[in-house]
Design a protein around this motif. Sequence first.
Motif, PDB file in Angstrom:
ATOM      1  N   MET A 180       0.852  -1.186   0.000  1.00  0.00           N
ATOM      2  CA  MET A 180       0.000   0.000   0.000  1.00  0.00           C
ATOM      3  C   MET A 180       0.880   1.225   0.000  1.00  0.00           C
ATOM      4  SD  MET A 180      -2.765   1.751   0.086  1.00  0.00           S
ATOM      5  CE  MET A 180      -3.424   3.319   0.647  1.00  0.00           C
ATOM      6  N   CYS A 181       0.404   2.300  -0.610  1.00  0.00           N
ATOM      7  CA  CYS A 181       1.133   3.564  -0.592  1.00  0.00           C
ATOM      8  C   CYS A 181       0.140   4.714  -0.679  1.00  0.00           C
ATOM      9  CB  CYS A 181       2.130   3.630  -1.748  1.00  0.00           C
ATOM     10  SG  CYS A 181       3.041   5.183  -1.759  1.00  0.00           S
ATOM     11  N   GLY A 182      -0.047   5.414   0.431  1.00  0.00           N
ATOM     12  CA  GLY A 182      -1.025   6.495   0.476  1.00  0.00           C
ATOM     13  C   GLY A 182      -0.637   7.700  -0.351  1.00  0.00           C
ATOM     14  N   HIS A 183       0.652   8.069  -0.329  1.00  0.00           N
ATOM     15  CA  HIS A 183       1.033   9.244  -1.119  1.00  0.00           C
ATOM     16  C   HIS A 183       0.842   8.962  -2.604  1.00  0.00           C
ATOM     17  CE1 HIS A 183       5.017   7.652  -2.437  1.00  0.00           C
ATOM     18  NE2 HIS A 183       5.012   8.678  -3.280  1.00  0.00           N
ATOM     19  N   ALA A 184       1.078   7.705  -3.024  1.00  0.00           N
ATOM     20  CA  ALA A 184       0.851   7.346  -4.418  1.00  0.00           C
ATOM     21  C   ALA A 184      -0.629   7.350  -4.757  1.00  0.00           C
ATOM     22  CB  ALA A 184       1.459   5.981  -4.704  1.00  0.00           C
ATOM     23  N   VAL A 185      -1.473   6.885  -3.847  1.00  0.00           N
ATOM     24  CA  VAL A 185      -2.915   6.893  -4.077  1.00  0.00           C
ATOM     25  C   VAL A 185      -3.425   8.320  -4.279  1.00  0.00           C
ATOM     26  CG1 VAL A 185      -5.137   6.541  -2.909  1.00  0.00           C
ATOM     27  CG2 VAL A 185      -3.451   4.691  -2.987  1.00  0.00           C
ATOM     28  N   ILE A 186      -2.928   9.245  -3.465  1.00  0.00           N
ATOM     29  CA  ILE A 186      -3.337  10.651  -3.611  1.00  0.00           C
ATOM     30  C   ILE A 186      -2.939  11.176  -4.986  1.00  0.00           C
ATOM     31  CG2 ILE A 186      -2.877  12.994  -2.770  1.00  0.00           C
ATOM     32  CD1 ILE A 186      -2.717  11.742   0.072  1.00  0.00           C
ATOM     33  N   ALA A 187      -1.701  10.901  -5.409  1.00  0.00           N
ATOM     34  CA  ALA A 187      -1.250  11.351  -6.725  1.00  0.00           C
ATOM     35  C   ALA A 187      -2.020  10.657  -7.845  1.00  0.00           C
ATOM     36  CB  ALA A 187       0.248  11.102  -6.866  1.00  0.00           C
ATOM     37  N   LEU A 188      -2.244   9.353  -7.708  1.00  0.00           N
ATOM     38  CA  LEU A 188      -2.940   8.607  -8.745  1.00  0.00           C
ATOM     39  C   LEU A 188      -4.396   9.020  -8.889  1.00  0.00           C
ATOM     40  CD1 LEU A 188      -1.516   5.009  -8.222  1.00  0.00           C
ATOM     41  CD2 LEU A 188      -1.076   6.542 -10.154  1.00  0.00           C
ATOM     42  N   GLY A 189      -5.011   9.460  -7.782  1.00  0.00           N
ATOM     43  CA  GLY A 189      -6.370   9.966  -7.884  1.00  0.00           C
ATOM     44  C   GLY A 189      -6.446  11.137  -8.840  1.00  0.00           C
ATOM     45  N   ARG A 190      -5.550  12.085  -8.662  1.00  0.00           N
ATOM     46  CA  ARG A 190      -5.522  13.239  -9.556  1.00  0.00           C
ATOM     47  C   ARG A 190      -5.126  12.831 -10.972  1.00  0.00           C
ATOM     48  NH1 ARG A 190      -1.808  18.759  -9.221  1.00  0.00           N
ATOM     49  NH2 ARG A 190      -2.718  19.671 -11.084  1.00  0.00           N
ATOM     50  N   TYR A 191      -4.110  11.979 -11.087  1.00  0.00           N
ATOM     51  CA  TYR A 191      -3.620  11.535 -12.388  1.00  0.00           C
ATOM     52  C   TYR A 191      -4.728  10.832 -13.176  1.00  0.00           C
ATOM     53  CZ  TYR A 191      -0.939   8.711 -15.731  1.00  0.00           C
ATOM     54  OH  TYR A 191      -0.468   8.109 -16.875  1.00  0.00           O
ATOM     55  N   ALA A 192      -5.507   9.978 -12.515  1.00  0.00           N
ATOM     56  CA  ALA A 192      -6.557   9.233 -13.202  1.00  0.00           C
ATOM     57  C   ALA A 192      -7.615  10.167 -13.794  1.00  0.00           C
ATOM     58  CB  ALA A 192      -7.207   8.246 -12.236  1.00  0.00           C
ATOM     59  N   ILE A 193      -7.953  11.222 -13.086  1.00  0.00           N
ATOM     60  CA  ILE A 193      -8.916  12.188 -13.607  1.00  0.00           C
ATOM     61  C   ILE A 193      -8.304  12.938 -14.792  1.00  0.00           C
ATOM     62  CG2 ILE A 193     -10.259  14.265 -13.097  1.00  0.00           C
ATOM     63  CD1 ILE A 193     -11.324  11.795 -11.724  1.00  0.00           C
ATOM     64  N   ASP A 194      -7.096  13.410 -14.622  1.00  0.00           N
ATOM     65  CA  ASP A 194      -6.452  14.213 -15.655  1.00  0.00           C
ATOM     66  C   ASP A 194      -6.213  13.437 -16.939  1.00  0.00           C
ATOM     67  OD1 ASP A 194      -6.393  16.255 -13.818  1.00  0.00           O
ATOM     68  OD2 ASP A 194      -4.294  15.979 -13.273  1.00  0.00           O
ATOM     69  N   ARG A 195      -5.985  12.133 -16.824  1.00  0.00           N
ATOM     70  CA  ARG A 195      -5.670  11.311 -17.989  1.00  0.00           C
ATOM     71  C   ARG A 195      -6.891  10.613 -18.565  1.00  0.00           C
ATOM     72  NH1 ARG A 195      -0.546  12.392 -20.129  1.00  0.00           N
ATOM     73  NH2 ARG A 195       0.227  13.807 -18.511  1.00  0.00           N
ATOM     74  N   GLY A 196      -8.066  10.928 -18.051  1.00  0.00           N
ATOM     75  CA  GLY A 196      -9.286  10.348 -18.590  1.00  0.00           C
ATOM     76  C   GLY A 196      -9.471   8.878 -18.279  1.00  0.00           C
ATOM     77  N   LEU A 197      -8.897   8.398 -17.178  1.00  0.00           N
ATOM     78  CA  LEU A 197      -9.015   6.995 -16.815  1.00  0.00           C
ATOM     79  C   LEU A 197     -10.299   6.705 -16.050  1.00  0.00           C
ATOM     80  CD1 LEU A 197      -5.319   6.300 -15.703  1.00  0.00           C
ATOM     81  CD2 LEU A 197      -6.359   6.023 -17.972  1.00  0.00           C
ATOM     82  N   VAL A 198     -11.040   7.754 -15.716  1.00  0.00           N
ATOM     83  CA  VAL A 198     -12.326   7.620 -15.042  1.00  0.00           C
ATOM     84  C   VAL A 198     -13.390   8.228 -15.945  1.00  0.00           C
ATOM     85  CG1 VAL A 198     -13.695   8.217 -13.008  1.00  0.00           C
ATOM     86  CG2 VAL A 198     -11.254   7.742 -12.770  1.00  0.00           C
TER      87      VAL A 198
END
Length: 353
Positions: A98-116
């Motif tokens: 698990m990695c919380g700092h990565a989850v926070i970054a990936l949340g933003r990244y997923a929105i920005d890259r159209g993965l959601v």
Amino acid sequence: MTSSFQSPFQEDVNISTIEMHTAGEPLRIITSGFPQLNGTTILDKRKYLKENFDHYRKLLMFEPRGHFDMYGVLLVTPDVDDADIGAIFMHNEGYSTMCGHAVIALGRYAIDRGLVKNPTSPETRVGIQCPCGLVEAFVEYQPGGSGCEEGRTGAVRFQSVPSFLFASGLKVDVPGYCMQSVDVSYGGAFYAFVTDSDVGVTLKSSPMQAVVKAAHAVSEAVKSTVSISHPDSDDLAFLYGTIITDGKDAFSDNVTANVCVFADKQVDRSPTGSGVTARIALQYFKGHIGLGQSRTFESGATGSVFTGKAVQEVTCGEFKAVVVEVGGKAFYTGCNTFTLEREDTLGHGFLVQ
């Protein structure tokens, strides 16, 4: 004279990444050039990566492309319902659960890259399958921008897998630091907790080398004396690191500091997302906080902050557990295309401490 070096790579390599940081802790997101992983589940894929392509981790985490404290993530197709992406985390020693700092970054990244699909304002849910289980991130979303501008003003919060206090007040003989009272808590990964005064350091003023030395000594002592287990999988049952705190676990002082030293003496620049999760579980089950009481956690390395609170009582096997919510912000720092020429022996990765 013919070199005896045998490259694990069969041809020249080109790998593209997006670079981010969360509260100062780096995240290298691999976007292309990585081999396909076999396996049905995310734990299968993590095992396959470790056994077959660990040289790619070293290529991207180690020098000359990374450094001793580098952190990365490989996105994979999730295998659980309600997950938008799957994530395998990597660092200087191997692969974390698990990695919380990565989850926070990936949340933003997923929105920005159209993965959601169909993001909603003011907040969009992103389901991220981590090796420890499904973690839900909630990203502040402001439509109308383009690329990384979409989430520029938005914060991210995530809700953890069930987290629990594994053991409290363990008496552990730590060579060089005498007998210590150690708590072990789980927040997607297992951490040992000690106070700075108990190991003779001060988070605000001691050299980081002294903090790292103490934390590593505690980790080694706990690993050699404490048998750790997890109700869901043996793959989760290992001590990831030690978190040294300022001892302010009682809610009377809302702001509290800590430093996390994990993997091979790697120092987290952030307050540590999974560490905050584990520490909230510790505080909750020791009666220091109640449900919904938010705390601010400061990194003893950079002064950056996360917020955390227990939001729901649950169970995890035989353990009473809580769902913990952690909040923070992530930012882009750049993008890279990394190259390896097969004849470059140093380019395969090395570390200098």
